[in-house]
Design an enzyme around this catalytic site. Structure first.
Site, PDB file in Angstrom:
ATOM      1  N   HIS A   1       0.825  -1.213   0.000  1.00 52.62           N
ATOM      2  CA  HIS A   1       0.000   0.000   0.000  1.00 52.62           C
ATOM      3  C   HIS A   1       0.854   1.255   0.000  1.00 52.62           C
ATOM      4  O   HIS A   1       0.526   2.248  -0.648  1.00 52.62           O
ATOM      5  CB  HIS A   1      -0.929  -0.009   1.209  1.00 52.62           C
ATOM      6  CG  HIS A   1      -1.974  -1.072   1.142  1.00 52.62           C
ATOM      7  ND1 HIS A   1      -2.876  -1.140   0.103  1.00 52.62           N
ATOM      8  CD2 HIS A   1      -2.245  -2.113   1.954  1.00 52.62           C
ATOM      9  CE1 HIS A   1      -3.667  -2.167   0.301  1.00 52.62           C
ATOM     10  NE2 HIS A   1      -3.310  -2.779   1.408  1.00 52.62           N
TER      11      HIS A   1
ATOM     12  N   ARG B   1      -6.291  -6.550 -13.753  1.00 51.88           N
ATOM     13  CA  ARG B   1      -5.976  -7.856 -13.164  1.00 51.88           C
ATOM     14  C   ARG B   1      -7.021  -8.156 -12.092  1.00 51.88           C
ATOM     15  O   ARG B   1      -6.864  -7.789 -10.928  1.00 51.88           O
ATOM     16  CB  ARG B   1      -4.569  -7.832 -12.568  1.00 51.88           C
ATOM     17  CG  ARG B   1      -3.469  -7.543 -13.590  1.00 51.88           C
ATOM     18  CD  ARG B   1      -2.099  -7.618 -12.929  1.00 51.88           C
ATOM     19  NE  ARG B   1      -1.028  -7.425 -13.883  1.00 51.88           N
ATOM     20  CZ  ARG B   1      -0.326  -6.303 -14.001  1.00 51.88           C
ATOM     21  NH1 ARG B   1      -0.603  -5.271 -13.225  1.00 51.88           N
ATOM     22  NH2 ARG B   1       0.644  -6.208 -14.883  1.00 51.88           N
TER      23      ARG B   1
ATOM     24  N   ARG C   1      -9.331  -9.012 -17.505  1.00 49.60           N
ATOM     25  CA  ARG C   1      -8.805 -10.380 -17.631  1.00 49.60           C
ATOM     26  C   ARG C   1      -9.453 -11.239 -16.553  1.00 49.60           C
ATOM     27  O   ARG C   1      -9.450 -10.873 -15.375  1.00 49.60           O
ATOM     28  CB  ARG C   1      -7.285 -10.370 -17.440  1.00 49.60           C
ATOM     29  CG  ARG C   1      -6.652 -11.738 -17.533  1.00 49.60           C
ATOM     30  CD  ARG C   1      -5.139 -11.675 -17.414  1.00 49.60           C
ATOM     31  NE  ARG C   1      -4.710 -11.325 -16.065  1.00 49.60           N
ATOM     32  CZ  ARG C   1      -3.434 -11.112 -15.720  1.00 49.60           C
ATOM     33  NH1 ARG C   1      -2.492 -11.179 -16.644  1.00 49.60           N
ATOM     34  NH2 ARG C   1      -3.112 -10.809 -14.488  1.00 49.60           N
TER      35      ARG C   1
ATOM     36  N   GLU D   1       0.404 -15.998 -24.526  1.00 48.94           N
ATOM     37  CA  GLU D   1       1.546 -15.993 -23.614  1.00 48.94           C
ATOM     38  C   GLU D   1       2.233 -17.345 -23.484  1.00 48.94           C
ATOM     39  O   GLU D   1       3.106 -17.509 -22.624  1.00 48.94           O
ATOM     40  CB  GLU D   1       1.114 -15.480 -22.227  1.00 48.94           C
ATOM     41  CG  GLU D   1      -0.139 -16.114 -21.692  1.00 48.94           C
ATOM     42  CD  GLU D   1      -0.684 -15.414 -20.438  1.00 48.94           C
ATOM     43  OE1 GLU D   1       0.070 -14.712 -19.760  1.00 48.94           O
ATOM     44  OE2 GLU D   1      -1.883 -15.599 -20.149  1.00 48.94           O
TER      45      GLU D   1
ATOM     46  N   ASN E   1       5.552 -11.322 -20.295  1.00 51.96           N
ATOM     47  CA  ASN E   1       6.230 -11.892 -19.118  1.00 51.96           C
ATOM     48  C   ASN E   1       6.246 -13.420 -19.182  1.00 51.96           C
ATOM     49  O   ASN E   1       7.288 -14.058 -19.039  1.00 51.96           O
ATOM     50  CB  ASN E   1       5.524 -11.447 -17.829  1.00 51.96           C
ATOM     51  CG  ASN E   1       5.535  -9.945 -17.649  1.00 51.96           C
ATOM     52  OD1 ASN E   1       6.140  -9.237 -18.445  1.00 51.96           O
ATOM     53  ND2 ASN E   1       4.874  -9.472 -16.628  1.00 51.96           N
ATOM     54  N   ASP E   2       5.074 -14.001 -19.407  1.00 48.93           N
ATOM     55  CA  ASP E   2       5.001 -15.461 -19.494  1.00 48.93           C
ATOM     56  C   ASP E   2       5.513 -15.966 -20.839  1.00 48.93           C
ATOM     57  O   ASP E   2       6.118 -17.037 -20.907  1.00 48.93           O
ATOM     58  CB  ASP E   2       3.556 -15.932 -19.274  1.00 48.93           C
ATOM     59  CG  ASP E   2       3.245 -16.086 -17.794  1.00 48.93           C
ATOM     60  OD1 ASP E   2       4.200 -16.140 -16.990  1.00 48.93           O
ATOM     61  OD2 ASP E   2       2.061 -16.119 -17.440  1.00 48.93           O
TER      62      ASP E   2
ATOM     63  N   ARG F   1      11.886 -16.892 -14.305  1.00 51.63           N
ATOM     64  CA  ARG F   1      12.430 -15.533 -14.185  1.00 51.63           C
ATOM     65  C   ARG F   1      12.705 -15.112 -12.754  1.00 51.63           C
ATOM     66  O   ARG F   1      13.349 -14.095 -12.528  1.00 51.63           O
ATOM     67  CB  ARG F   1      11.503 -14.524 -14.865  1.00 51.63           C
ATOM     68  CG  ARG F   1      10.089 -14.491 -14.366  1.00 51.63           C
ATOM     69  CD  ARG F   1       9.219 -13.723 -15.349  1.00 51.63           C
ATOM     70  NE  ARG F   1       7.818 -13.951 -15.111  1.00 51.63           N
ATOM     71  CZ  ARG F   1       6.968 -13.015 -14.756  1.00 51.63           C
ATOM     72  NH1 ARG F   1       7.384 -11.786 -14.584  1.00 51.63           N
ATOM     73  NH2 ARG F   1       5.695 -13.282 -14.585  1.00 51.63           N
TER      74      ARG F   1
END
Length: 616
Positions: A195, A302, A338, A438, A461-462, A472
């Site tokens: 946060h 997300r 998503r 991905e 990323n994937d 990674r």
């Protein structure tokens, strides 16, 4: 170098440079005595004492909410989450149980309940889950201090502009900061999604978290330099360092002001090629930052983060209100939602934990949703209902590996739509449907997938991870994680070609999109949209607007014939330094050095600055 000067390395989570005196927020340790209670009367009294401490914590949080600084208003819900945690089963019920059944005193019982909650969270390997542990800790500490009769942090004794240094800052702490007197934030704990980090970014306060040791090294009154981009904190800097960072601070602020003024314009190259630049977000409070930085939509919401930030499983109504609010906040700009991108271990709070030898290749993302159909349908119903309001929502399935899996997910979607139709519940029947590309198998059948959906979004990323078979987060092989690997670039091109041949849009929402270094390549690959963290948007837009698509295409044709990531990186660096030298000079301090670069005039200025800082 001045012997007193010391560098502490942390995680840069909010860019910017702060130079000033430190204010160390200290809190004494809470003594936790252990004893057993004798008799029902003593047990009842200890339960009442615990209840009173919880009630006082509730009142304190409510008072903080009511007096919150206007700039923190959008973060009030975090305090509301803390109010809910106060009465949550793992803390509240478990502490009372331990008092009654084990006859523990309240402080000891609460600590035991907290340890048990930690064990639960430790079994879940996720950064955001760890952030939730920090919330539970903050709530427990507030109750513990009430039980021990200790005061909470007092921010009113900060009388000058300082860099706040703390072991950790709870949302309640952060909400009490005096913004006009806060130059920057440094904490021992925290990560990019804590946060403190989110609030610092949204308020453009330079911040470094996760230093582990700052509070052990820094004293109130020490002079600090904080670099919120590199994560570097310099304690008692030399005059050369002060001079160097003052110069850089001025240059950086002017540069950011300049590109931020232009961030609301379309991202159009000098020769007329337009790209849509959007934001990746996970929380509603990031919408303001997305808009302020010129986002032309939400390219990736997300949804899983909303699930992980709760102790109770969110029902359809809760999800619907969350999605509708996001849709309304961004309208008429689009929002790409998503569906849940979680591994089964992340649902262990609500579902029995499954044993998987390799969760990364196991029941996760769309596979998990197809396994837990009712969970999937609940989320789809909420998204579909929210889509009816502004009609700006796009739906996207993650980790799709092939056509059969996509069709199965579409069948579930169809069932939900038919159910809503039968009950005359409105939804956007033209809501665009897309998939994230991905994994290599999705690339291989991109032409087939493109016939089934309205858009692609490439999750680099994937895609990089699975293309090169590289974990990674494994420090031993991290050097192999190469976004410029020829295979990765060819996979992106293959996906773009397949999408465009089918007449659908294709964007990119992985971290590559927000790296200014990759702008010439991503432009040359002719992606239709880039989606990134909001703070990267002005930089990326700026470089897009100063590029020529023809040159980028020629450059990509050249590098696609190269054999290694190193060769590609070398020519890319040459192009960037030649075309955008100030971008490197301002943002990448590694290309500069303080050693031997300071003139006599600058040294005089540094002495004056240091004296001013010490006397302030």
């Amino acid at each position: 170098m001045d012997q007193r000067s010391k560098v502490v390395q942390g995680i840069g989570v909010s860019p910017g440079i702060a130079i000033g005196k430190a204010h160390l927020l200290e809190q004494g340790r809470i003594p936790i005595p252990y004893y057993t209670l004798l008799g029902e009367e003593a047990i009842d009294e200890e339960c009442r004492r615990f209840d009173d401490a919880v009630a006082k914590a509730e009142r304190d949080l409510e008072a903080i909410k009511q007096s919150i600084h206007p700039d923190f208003k959008e973060h009030v819900h975090v305090l509301e989450v803390h109010q809910m945690i106060l009465r949550d089963r793992p803390i509240y019920d478990e502490t009372l149980r331990l008092i009654r059944e084990e006859k523990y005193n309240a402080l000891w019982a609460l600590m035991r309940a907290l340890m048990k909650a930690h064990e639960l969270f430790r079994s879940l390997d996720d950064e955001y889950i760890r952030s939730r542990v920090a919330d539970v800790d903050a709530v427990a500490e507030r109750i513990l201090r009430n039980l021990a009769g200790q005061n909470h942090r007092d921010f009113n004794n900060i009388k000058e502009r300082v860099i706040v240094v703390a072991h950790d800052l709870s949302p309640a702490d952060t909400a009490q900061l005096q913004l006009e007197r806060t130059l920057g934030l440094v904490t021992d704990m925290g990560g990019r999604t804590s946060h403190t980090s989110i609030i610092a970014r949204s308020l453009s306060i330079p911040a470094v978290v996760g230093t582990e040791s700052a509070t052990k090294l820094v004293q109130t009154g020490d002079i600090l330099i904080l670099d919120g981009a590199s994560g570097k904190v310099i304690l008692n800097p030399t005059e050369e360092e002060i001079s160097f960072y003052y110069e850089r601070q001025e240059e950086l602020e002017n540069y950011i002001k300049g590109i931020s003024r232009m961030a609301h314009l379309p991202a159009e190259t000098l020769d007329g090629y337009t790209v849509k630049v959007e934001a990746n977000i996970e929380l509603l409070e990031e919408v303001v930052a997305a808009k302020d930085n010129g986002a032309e939509g939400i390219g990736l919401y997300r949804t899983e983060f909303f699930f992980m930030n709760r102790t109770n499983f969110p029902d359809e109504e809760t999800l619907f209100f969350e999605y509708r609010e996001l849709s309304e906040l961004m309208a008429p700009k689009s929002v790409t939602m998503r569906t849940l991108d979680l591994g089964s271990e992340k649902l262990a709070t609500w579902y029995p934990k499954l044993h998987e030898n390799n969760p990364a290749l196991g029941l996760r993302s769309i596979r998990l949703c197809l396994h837990y159909r009712e969970l999937f349908k609940t989320q789809l119903r909420a998204i579909l209902r929210a889509s009816a309001v502004e009609k700006n929502i796009r739906l996207m399935f993650p980790l799709v590996s092939g056509v059969a899996e996509l069709r199965e997910a579409k069948q579930v979607l169809k069932e939900v739509q038919e159910d809503l139709l039968s009950k005359r519940i409105p939804f956007d029947e033209k809501m665009p449907l897309g998939v994230m590309v991905e994994v290599p198998s999705a690339v291989a059948v991109a032409d087939l997938l493109a016939r089934e959906v309205d858009f692609f979004s490439i999750g680099t990323n994937d895609l990089i991870q699975y293309s090169i078979a590289i974990d990674r987060v494994n420090e031993h092989i991290a050097y192999l994680y190469e976004p410029l690997h020829p295979a990765v670039l060819r996979f992106i091109k293959q996906t773009v070609d397949a999408a465009h041949k089918a007449g659908i849009e294709v964007g990119i929402c992985g971290e590559m999109a927000g790296e200014s270094l990759y702008v010439p390549i991503l432009l040359g690959l002719q992606l239709d949209s880039f989606s990134m963290n909001p703070q990267s948007i002005p930089r990326v837009k700026n470089l897009i607007c100063r590029s020529r698509i023809k040159e980028c295409r020629r450059f990509v044709n050249k590098i696609l014939g190269m054999s290694t990531a190193q060769e590609i990186n070398e020519v890319l660096q040459e192009v960037m330094i030649k075309n955008f030298p100030e971008e490197f000079r301002v943002f990448d301090p590694s290309v500069l050095t303080t050693e031997g670069s300071v003139s006599h005039k600058q040294k005089k200025r540094a002495k004056k600055m240091r004296k001013s800082l010490e006397e302030s």
